[in-house]
Design a protein around this motif. Sequence first.
Motif, PDB file in Angstrom:
ATOM      1  N   PRO A 103      -1.962   6.442  -3.626  1.00  0.00           N
ATOM      2  CA  PRO A 103      -2.404   6.300  -2.233  1.00  0.00           C
ATOM      3  C   PRO A 103      -3.742   5.573  -2.108  1.00  0.00           C
ATOM      4  N   THR A 104      -4.636   5.777  -3.057  1.00  0.00           N
ATOM      5  CA  THR A 104      -5.935   5.101  -3.015  1.00  0.00           C
ATOM      6  C   THR A 104      -5.770   3.599  -3.169  1.00  0.00           C
ATOM      7  N   LEU A 105      -4.924   3.166  -4.084  1.00  0.00           N
ATOM      8  CA  LEU A 105      -4.718   1.739  -4.295  1.00  0.00           C
ATOM      9  C   LEU A 105      -4.011   1.094  -3.104  1.00  0.00           C
ATOM     10  N   VAL A 106      -3.111   1.839  -2.482  1.00  0.00           N
ATOM     11  CA  VAL A 106      -2.388   1.293  -1.326  1.00  0.00           C
ATOM     12  C   VAL A 106      -3.363   0.953  -0.199  1.00  0.00           C
ATOM     13  N   ARG A 107      -4.400   1.779  -0.041  1.00  0.00           N
ATOM     14  CA  ARG A 107      -5.374   1.523   1.024  1.00  0.00           C
ATOM     15  C   ARG A 107      -6.133   0.225   0.818  1.00  0.00           C
ATOM     16  N   ASP A 108      -6.197  -0.257  -0.418  1.00  0.00           N
ATOM     17  CA  ASP A 108      -6.924  -1.491  -0.718  1.00  0.00           C
ATOM     18  C   ASP A 108      -6.080  -2.742  -0.525  1.00  0.00           C
ATOM     19  N   LEU A 109      -4.794  -2.581  -0.197  1.00  0.00           N
ATOM     20  CA  LEU A 109      -3.926  -3.743  -0.020  1.00  0.00           C
ATOM     21  C   LEU A 109      -4.243  -4.476   1.276  1.00  0.00           C
ATOM     22  N   GLY A 110      -3.925  -5.758   1.258  1.00  0.00           N
ATOM     23  CA  GLY A 110      -4.080  -6.551   2.469  1.00  0.00           C
ATOM     24  C   GLY A 110      -2.897  -6.375   3.398  1.00  0.00           C
ATOM     25  N   PRO A 111      -3.013  -6.882   4.632  1.00  0.00           N
ATOM     26  CA  PRO A 111      -1.925  -6.717   5.612  1.00  0.00           C
ATOM     27  C   PRO A 111      -0.646  -7.441   5.221  1.00  0.00           C
ATOM     28  N   GLY A 112      -0.736  -8.431   4.347  1.00  0.00           N
ATOM     29  CA  GLY A 112       0.451  -9.177   3.953  1.00  0.00           C
ATOM     30  C   GLY A 112       1.271  -8.536   2.860  1.00  0.00           C
ATOM     31  N   ASP A 113       0.837  -7.377   2.382  1.00  0.00           N
ATOM     32  CA  ASP A 113       1.532  -6.716   1.263  1.00  0.00           C
ATOM     33  C   ASP A 113       2.252  -5.450   1.699  1.00  0.00           C
TER      34      ASP A 113
END
Length: 508
Positions: free
Chosen positions: A285-295
């Motif tokens: 969940p922590t890594l998902v929050r760092d994704l950009g809107p295009g991912d």
Amino acid sequence: MHAVGIVLVLVVLGTAVATFAGRWGIPAPSLLVLAGIAVALVPGAPTVHVAPDVIALVVLPPLLYASAEEISARDLRRVWAPVLVLALGLVLATAAVVASLALALTALSGAMAFVLGAVLASTDPVAVTALGRRLPLPGRIQVLVQSESLFNDATSLVLFKVAVVAAAAGSVGVFGAVGKFFVLAGGGIAIGAALAGAVALLRSFIDDPVLETVIALVTPYTAYLLAESVDVSGVTAVVVAGIVSGSVAHRITDAHTRLHLHSVYAVVVFGLESVVFALIGLQLPTLVRDLGPGDAWWPLQAAVLAAALIGVRMAWVWPTTALARPTRSYPTWPLTRVVTWAGTRGVMPLAAALSIPLLADDGTPLPGRPLVLVLTTAVVAATLTVQGLSLAGVVKTSGLAVAPEHAAAKEEAARAAMDQAVVEYLDDLAATGKVNELAVVRLRGRYAERLDPDTDAALLEDLAMLRRDVLSVQAAELRRLFAEEQIGDGLRRRLQAELDRREAGLDA
């Protein structure tokens, strides 16, 4: 202090999860991943970012070493052909397929798609060993799965390093990659074997269980650091050192040392496994929050990649196990299902993904790194849970599982052979008349029980001597049974541990 607190919480969580996993018959790694995800989704849960060196240097060496020590060198020699085919060919094929899919389904560049393929190309020895400890598989199949997961890391490590160079600098040479593979793997094998030999020689002169335990704990870290310091494979060095050490440990240590070492190492391995498998779930969940809107399509992409890993593995395992001499005697399809489903991803891919540099050679942020981390962690979590939770069922329905009554009969036969050796030894000893006859009679009837307090000192001394001699005879018979291949390495280790406990109890 914050990091220390998180580690302590994870160890406590791991203890609780392992308790329930044992009662429910669920693999602890799978439950730990789910528990980590659940904790990370709790509102107010702390954000967790793991430094690459923490897993690569602190966690991996002892876990890899412990997994390698469980491999029988004799059994490994028997399955080297399919292990080599899987550790080389399957890794290359998997990397190519994953990279192609990543290039088609995601916004990753060609170089970063290659990085993702290299990261996910190999199975994980820590996860495979943890999941397979209680599976009733035939010894040869168990060794095949564990050995492949240990040795395919050398191939994936070369691919990964080449891929990272390409992603950061934009160039890569095929011949340079092949040469680097032989340098990494060959250097790691040489350092691991040399260090294991030196450590075995050193331990043969030491009879202090504490010192031997310290040496055993330091050995995997030493192998890893020595190899990495000369730019060869630290993972390979640790694996080779573990296999060599596990093959000679019972010859150079006594019962007290083995018991002490086993207890300490069991605690260390349990603690590290608890932390690392929970971290896999906690990180997602922590890594998902760092994704950009295009991912936003990462869940679907991860599912496709996980399915592709299983499909490629099945397509490669089928002809390999059907044609290889050590495995072609088993039914092809059931064996293919088991070996395929046992190929989970785990700590190794996560450690590799975390070590991807933040910046390219020109100083700009490396594009696609967050997505690679998320996809890697998601695929690892998926394989550990989906495959981990269903692996026991796959083994059970395959027809390959060793029947409990067969395993029990084999163990009982080994015990009977050891006891018969004791009886014959005592008969010979009684015939010579060199030892107090009453001591021989008592030992024959019940040699493990304590003597009455009023027994005379001479009889007590004779009985103590006989009890140790009896254990030595049983140990020798156990070695004979193993050498003549009447029992497997797992049963040998279990019976040797029983003899060690009896010997340690003589001085209690």
